[in-house]
Design a protein around this motif. Structure first.
Motif, PDB file in Angstrom:
ATOM      1  N   ILE A  50      18.723   0.344  -6.839  1.00  0.00           N
ATOM      2  CA  ILE A  50      19.272  -0.961  -6.583  1.00  0.00           C
ATOM      3  C   ILE A  50      18.942  -1.898  -5.013  1.00  0.00           C
ATOM      4  O   ILE A  50      18.545  -2.936  -5.011  1.00  0.00           O
ATOM      5  N   ILE A  51      20.050  -0.583  -4.595  1.00  0.00           N
ATOM      6  CA  ILE A  51      19.833  -2.192  -3.186  1.00  0.00           C
ATOM      7  C   ILE A  51      18.552  -1.997  -2.256  1.00  0.00           C
ATOM      8  O   ILE A  51      18.024  -2.657  -1.643  1.00  0.00           O
ATOM      9  N   GLY A  52      17.886  -0.451  -2.528  1.00  0.00           N
ATOM     10  CA  GLY A  52      16.838  -0.251  -2.249  1.00  0.00           C
ATOM     11  C   GLY A  52      15.602  -0.613  -2.331  1.00  0.00           C
ATOM     12  O   GLY A  52      14.685  -1.937  -1.718  1.00  0.00           O
ATOM     13  N   GLU A  53      15.307  -1.206  -3.930  1.00  0.00           N
ATOM     14  CA  GLU A  53      14.581  -2.033  -4.313  1.00  0.00           C
ATOM     15  C   GLU A  53      14.766  -3.759  -3.572  1.00  0.00           C
ATOM     16  O   GLU A  53      13.963  -4.820  -3.471  1.00  0.00           O
ATOM     17  N   ASN A  54      16.586  -4.384  -3.586  1.00  0.00           N
ATOM     18  CA  ASN A  54      15.758  -5.742  -3.527  1.00  0.00           C
ATOM     19  C   ASN A  54      15.732  -5.437  -1.477  1.00  0.00           C
ATOM     20  O   ASN A  54      15.409  -6.728  -1.483  1.00  0.00           O
ATOM     21  N   LEU A  55      16.345  -4.847  -1.071  1.00  0.00           N
ATOM     22  CA  LEU A  55      15.508  -4.851   0.805  1.00  0.00           C
ATOM     23  C   LEU A  55      14.424  -4.559   0.558  1.00  0.00           C
ATOM     24  O   LEU A  55      13.573  -4.893   1.608  1.00  0.00           O
ATOM     25  N   ALA A  56      13.331  -3.598  -0.429  1.00  0.00           N
ATOM     26  CA  ALA A  56      12.207  -3.681  -0.106  1.00  0.00           C
ATOM     27  C   ALA A  56      11.133  -4.962  -0.356  1.00  0.00           C
ATOM     28  O   ALA A  56       9.999  -5.684   0.403  1.00  0.00           O
ATOM     29  N   LYS A  57      12.303  -6.137  -0.706  1.00  0.00           N
ATOM     30  CA  LYS A  57      11.028  -7.202  -1.193  1.00  0.00           C
ATOM     31  C   LYS A  57      11.377  -8.457  -0.063  1.00  0.00           C
ATOM     32  O   LYS A  57      10.754  -9.481  -0.002  1.00  0.00           O
ATOM     33  N   GLY A  58      12.333  -7.761   1.063  1.00  0.00           N
ATOM     34  CA  GLY A  58      11.840  -8.526   2.507  1.00  0.00           C
ATOM     35  C   GLY A  58      10.588  -7.595   3.338  1.00  0.00           C
ATOM     36  O   GLY A  58      10.811  -8.110   5.002  1.00  0.00           O
ATOM     37  N   LEU A  59      10.940  -6.452   3.084  1.00  0.00           N
ATOM     38  CA  LEU A  59       9.580  -5.557   4.102  1.00  0.00           C
ATOM     39  C   LEU A  59       8.123  -6.296   3.819  1.00  0.00           C
ATOM     40  O   LEU A  59       8.382  -6.612   2.446  1.00  0.00           O
ATOM     41  N   PRO A  60       7.187  -6.096   4.477  1.00  0.00           N
ATOM     42  CA  PRO A  60       6.283  -6.167   3.773  1.00  0.00           C
ATOM     43  C   PRO A  60       5.029  -5.811   3.136  1.00  0.00           C
ATOM     44  O   PRO A  60       5.461  -4.419   2.466  1.00  0.00           O
ATOM     45  N   GLN A  61       4.032  -6.859   1.896  1.00  0.00           N
ATOM     46  CA  GLN A  61       4.456  -6.575   0.929  1.00  0.00           C
ATOM     47  C   GLN A  61       2.498  -6.644   1.253  1.00  0.00           C
ATOM     48  O   GLN A  61       2.276  -7.157   1.714  1.00  0.00           O
ATOM     49  N   ILE A  62       2.386  -5.075   1.050  1.00  0.00           N
ATOM     50  CA  ILE A  62       0.677  -4.680   1.398  1.00  0.00           C
ATOM     51  C   ILE A  62      -0.439  -4.235   0.201  1.00  0.00           C
ATOM     52  O   ILE A  62      -0.094  -3.527  -0.521  1.00  0.00           O
ATOM     53  N   THR A  63      -1.057  -5.187   0.153  1.00  0.00           N
ATOM     54  CA  THR A  63      -1.745  -4.749  -1.058  1.00  0.00           C
ATOM     55  C   THR A  63      -3.774  -4.207  -0.658  1.00  0.00           C
ATOM     56  O   THR A  63      -3.728  -5.302  -0.197  1.00  0.00           O
ATOM     57  N   GLY A  64      -3.950  -3.720  -1.819  1.00  0.00           N
ATOM     58  CA  GLY A  64      -5.765  -4.090  -1.542  1.00  0.00           C
ATOM     59  C   GLY A  64      -5.901  -3.747  -2.721  1.00  0.00           C
ATOM     60  O   GLY A  64      -5.688  -3.618  -3.919  1.00  0.00           O
ATOM     61  N   ASN A  65      -7.636  -3.827  -2.769  1.00  0.00           N
ATOM     62  CA  ASN A  65      -7.909  -4.830  -3.771  1.00  0.00           C
ATOM     63  C   ASN A  65      -9.677  -3.852  -3.369  1.00  0.00           C
ATOM     64  O   ASN A  65     -10.119  -3.973  -2.566  1.00  0.00           O
ATOM     65  N   PHE A  66     -10.659  -3.818  -4.448  1.00  0.00           N
ATOM     66  CA  PHE A  66     -11.677  -3.470  -4.328  1.00  0.00           C
ATOM     67  C   PHE A  66     -12.276  -3.842  -5.614  1.00  0.00           C
ATOM     68  O   PHE A  66     -11.894  -3.480  -7.133  1.00  0.00           O
ATOM     69  N   ASP A  67     -13.677  -4.766  -5.572  1.00  0.00           N
ATOM     70  CA  ASP A  67     -13.999  -5.418  -6.827  1.00  0.00           C
ATOM     71  C   ASP A  67     -15.819  -4.608  -7.122  1.00  0.00           C
ATOM     72  O   ASP A  67     -16.068  -4.478  -5.695  1.00  0.00           O
ATOM     73  N   PHE A  68     -16.201  -4.134  -8.002  1.00  0.00           N
ATOM     74  CA  PHE A  68     -17.515  -4.476  -8.029  1.00  0.00           C
ATOM     75  C   PHE A  68     -18.226  -4.862  -9.458  1.00  0.00           C
ATOM     76  O   PHE A  68     -17.663  -4.592 -10.160  1.00  0.00           O
ATOM     77  N   THR A  69     -19.420  -5.189  -9.077  1.00  0.00           N
ATOM     78  CA  THR A  69     -19.960  -6.512 -10.780  1.00  0.00           C
ATOM     79  C   THR A  69     -21.176  -6.705 -10.476  1.00  0.00           C
ATOM     80  O   THR A  69     -21.919  -6.276  -9.128  1.00  0.00           O
ATOM     81  N   HIS A  70     -21.352  -6.292 -11.987  1.00  0.00           N
ATOM     82  CA  HIS A  70     -23.332  -6.169 -11.696  1.00  0.00           C
ATOM     83  C   HIS A  70     -23.228  -7.455 -13.102  1.00  0.00           C
ATOM     84  O   HIS A  70     -23.374  -7.302 -13.889  1.00  0.00           O
ATOM     85  N   ASN A  71     -24.348  -7.923 -12.375  1.00  0.00           N
ATOM     86  CA  ASN A  71     -24.595  -9.348 -13.019  1.00  0.00           C
ATOM     87  C   ASN A  71     -25.772  -9.126 -13.613  1.00  0.00           C
ATOM     88  O   ASN A  71     -26.891  -9.272 -13.543  1.00  0.00           O
TER      89      ASN A  71
END
Length: 441
Positions: A50-71
């Motif tokens: 739980i301590i590590g979980e709370n500490l992680a909230k103050g660290l940089p949060q990096i997310t990646g995304n990939f989208d593909f669409t066929h209209n």
């Protein structure tokens, strides 16, 4: 398992593993293997997460995304059928136009960094305080386990001593019965004299069965308290005289006591309640977060050409957002009121527990003193009853006493012995209760 291996004794006769236990070894084994002790240790480990979980909230949060669409059907946008968009071939005041391509794709990454959030720092402290609470809970659990093991261990010892005494009494009655039957055959006593002793013997056999069963049950309870497999075989290596020294008991009665983990638990809960209050108070402050995004987007009328580099374009953004609380319908205000009430309740409870501990110590000392007095009286009664039986037996053997007198003396002796062991067990239990009250288990 190191303790278990240190306790194993291999019986050469049967090849069965037997655990030869002292009280100290029983307690140590239970602290490592009792189910409640294991769960308490796991709670401490979880609190570290739980301590590590709370500490992680103050660290940089990096997310990646990939989208593909066929209209499959490109969306339609309607334009006025006039001016530069006029189409004389359409008999309508609007012109449907399709804007878009058949294939689209995007690949990006987003970085978010908390800049200021009052709840974050409160949460970190709360997580560390929670870990302290789980450690105190673990200590309280271990104290309860030690109490249970000691009482079970003493129960085994007392029942085993009681069994030995009943067996000795039974042997004495068997000898008396044999002698009386010989006198009956010689015509010196009546048949009723033989019958009286047989009744006594039968009753003693029944009592022996009960004591043997009680001993077996107490052994199983000790194994359960220790966390031993129920198919284990154990032996007790100590005697009651080793665990009931007068000097130790006198030292206990003079001891004023030490810290109690129950107070530590309440103090820690008070800290947590105050942190919860502070967390609700900082909710009135703004929250600031920074962000950075980078994305590559591509589009094409053909699937294969979609992945060509000349069809892909980059976009990047950087910024800061601030969330400012303005009005929440007095939700935070009411939470703060609840926090203050909870803090007052915990303070009241702490005062009550402190007073209760004082009473508990006083009561435990009084109970032990009374148990010691009762034990002394019952020990004297046992010695007197034994003397009465021996004199009655001598008189009977010399022909100046009756068989009834011997039987009655034997009954009184058994009752005195039973009372003595009950008083002895009460004394041992009172000692454990005092150790718990003093905080020295």
């Amino acid at each position: 398992m190191s303790i278990l291996l240190g306790l194993i004794f291999i019986s050469p006769s049967y090849g069965q593993e037997v655990l030869v236990l002292t009280l100290e070894e029983s307690v140590k084994y239970a602290i490592e293997n009792n189910v409640d002790a294991k769960n308490a240790q796991l709670e401490v480990m979880a609190s570290k997460g739980i301590i590590g979980e709370n500490l992680a909230k103050g660290l940089p949060q990096i997310t990646g995304n990939f989208d593909f669409t066929h209209n499959m059907l490109i969306p339609v946008v309607f334009l006025p059928n006039a001016g530069p968009f006029a189409d004389p071939n359409i008999d309508s005041d609007v012109v449907p136009a399709r804007f878009g391509v058949d294939f689209q794709s995007a690949l990006g990454v987003r970085l978010e960094q908390m800049i200021f959030d009052g709840s974050y720092f409160v949460g970190l402290k709360a997580a560390k305080t929670l870990k302290m609470l789980t450690e105190f809970d673990k200590e309280k659990t271990e104290n309860d386990i030690i109490e249970g093991v000691k009482k079970a261990y003493y129960s085994v010892l007392v029942n085993d001593e009681r069994r030995k005494l009943v067996e000795a009494n039974l042997g004495r009655l068997e000898t008396l019965l044999h002698d009386t039957e010989a006198l009956f055959e010689a015509g010196f006593v009546e048949k009723i004299d033989v019958s009286r002793i047989k009744v006594q013997r039968n009753n003693l056999n029944t009592e022996l069965d009960k004591v043997v069963t009680g001993t077996a049950i107490s052994v199983e309870m000790l194994k359960l308290q220790m966390g031993l497999p129920m198919n284990s075989t154990i032996e007790i290596s100590e005697k009651l005289s080793d665990l009931n020294e007068k000097a130790e008991i006198a030292s206990l009665l003079e001891n004023d006591g030490y810290r109690r983990v129950e107070i530590d638990q309440l103090n820690t809960n008070l800290v947590l309640a105050n942190l919860d209050l502070k967390n609700n108070q900082v909710q009135y402050m703004p929250k600031i977060n920074g962000f950075l995004t980078y994305q590559r987007s591509g589009a094409s009328l053909d699937f294969n050409s979609l992945w060509q580099s000349n069809n892909w374009f980059s976009v990047s953004t950087v910024g800061v957002n601030m969330s400012i609380p303005i009005f929440d319908g007095f939700s935070k205000s009411n939470k703060i009121k609840q926090n203050r009430v909870q803090i007052q309740q915990l303070e009241n409870q702490k005062g009550f527990v402190e007073s209760n501990i004082d009473i508990e110590r006083f009561q435990a000392k009084a109970n032990l003193k009374n148990s010691l007095k009762a034990l002394s009286v019952q020990d004297e009664n046992r010695q007197l009853a034994l003397e009465v039986f021996q004199m009655a037996k001598i008189k009977y053997d010399e022909g100046v006493g009756s068989n009834l007198e011997v039987v009655e003396a034997d009954s009184a002796l058994k009752e005195a012995e039973s009372n003595y062991f009950s008083a002895l067990f009460d004394t041992l239990i009172s000692r454990v209760d005092l150790e718990k009250a003093l905080g020295i288990l």
